[in-house]
Design an enzyme around this catalytic site. Structure first.
Site, PDB file in Angstrom:
ATOM      1  N   GLU A 140       0.820  -1.207   0.000  1.00 29.74           N
ATOM      2  CA  GLU A 140       0.000   0.000   0.000  1.00 29.74           C
ATOM      3  C   GLU A 140       0.857   1.262   0.000  1.00 29.74           C
ATOM      4  OE1 GLU A 140      -2.941   2.498   3.006  1.00 29.74           O
ATOM      5  OE2 GLU A 140      -2.657   0.350   3.339  1.00 29.74           O
ATOM      6  N   GLU A 238     -11.321   2.397   7.105  1.00 30.62           N
ATOM      7  CA  GLU A 238     -10.112   2.653   7.882  1.00 30.62           C
ATOM      8  C   GLU A 238     -10.095   4.137   8.251  1.00 30.62           C
ATOM      9  OE1 GLU A 238      -5.692   0.979   7.415  1.00 30.62           O
ATOM     10  OE2 GLU A 238      -6.025   2.805   6.262  1.00 30.62           O
TER      11      GLU A 238
END
Length: 262
Positions: A140, A238
């Site tokens: 990521e 998130e």
């Protein structure tokens, strides 16, 4: 319609980890993800998942030291990375998880070339080990505002890393918060790299609260576009709730069918 998972490193933090699993299910989620669950055995985690009939999407590799954020790209730390990855792989397999997010860690500017070589080699080996257990790997890009000094910042760099690893078991985790801060143009860049993207995460910019309409990102539009583009995977919540009680931040989720269980 998009499917949403609860990131237990951000949501329900007013509770112990096992209680967060129960709370996620009670709130209407059918999938969870999160950081490596230090202090909670895989057996206990799995019991909580099973009693709530939840999917475990992904778990991060260990962060390392208190000021670190992963070991995957750190020169001289390869043995620690391998041990941490092996621990995560066993844990994810035990709890029935689908993927591992491989944290790269922080690298000084003068280390970046060596760090890239280390990251690629670590991922090559890890990709084969994970594939043997039918578990995917994610990397990521994370903006400097989120993790100052993080090695992997740009989406384009992540795509280049995936190409250099040369495995069909390594994918990009596309966090819309980080992508907006580093480059923007969320939909066009998603389209360009969509074949490599296996997971999306969301939170509002600039404050990282729930992905409603009170920020830079027009989330109803973005979610509709992801649907239109045929994105079939999950979207991880998130974000840092703007409310003391996590459940009170879920008003935006109701339109997508995430409602409390009876």
């Amino acid at each position: 319609m998009p499917r949403f998972s609860a990131h237990l490193g951000y949501l329900f933090k007013e509770r112990p980890l096992i209680d967060r699993i129960d709370a996620a299910a009670a709130a209407g989620f059918t999938a969870i993800e999160g950081r490596f669950p230090d202090g909670v055995s895989a057996a206990d985690y799995k019991r909580a998942v099973d009693r709530n009939n939840l999917k475990v999407l992904g778990i991060n590799t260990p962060q390392g030291g208190d000021t670190e954020f992963g070991l995957g790209a750190l020169p001289g730390r390869q043995d620690e990375w391998r041990a941490g990855f092996a621990q995560t792989l066993d844990y994810v397999e035990t709890v029935g998880g689908l993927a591992i997010h491989c944290l790269a860690g922080k690298a000084a500017p003068e280390q970046r070339r060596e760090a890239e070589a280390v990251f690629v080699e670590n991922l090559k080996r890890a990709a084969d080990e994970a594939a043997a257990r039918d578990i995917k790997l994610y990397i990521e890009p994370i903006c400097g505002r989120g993790i100052p000094g993080y090695f992997l910042v740009e989406l384009e760099h992540a795509a280049d890393i995936v190409a250099k690893v040369g495995s069909d078991n390594v994918f990009i985790q596309y966090d819309l918060f980080h992508m907006q801060i580093v480059g923007g143009d969320l939909i066009e860049r998603f389209k360009k790299y969509q074949p490599l993207i296996a997971h999306v995460q969301c939170s509002q910019v600039p404050v990282r609260h729930e992905p409603n309409e009170d920020g830079e990102i027009n989330y109803p539009y973005v979610f509709a576009e992801l649907d239109r583009l045929g994105y079939a995977h999950w979207i991880g919540c998130e974000y840092i709730p703007s409310t003391p009680r996590t459940e009170d931040s879920f008003g935006w989720l109701r339109r997508y069918g995430v409602v409390p269980r009876n």
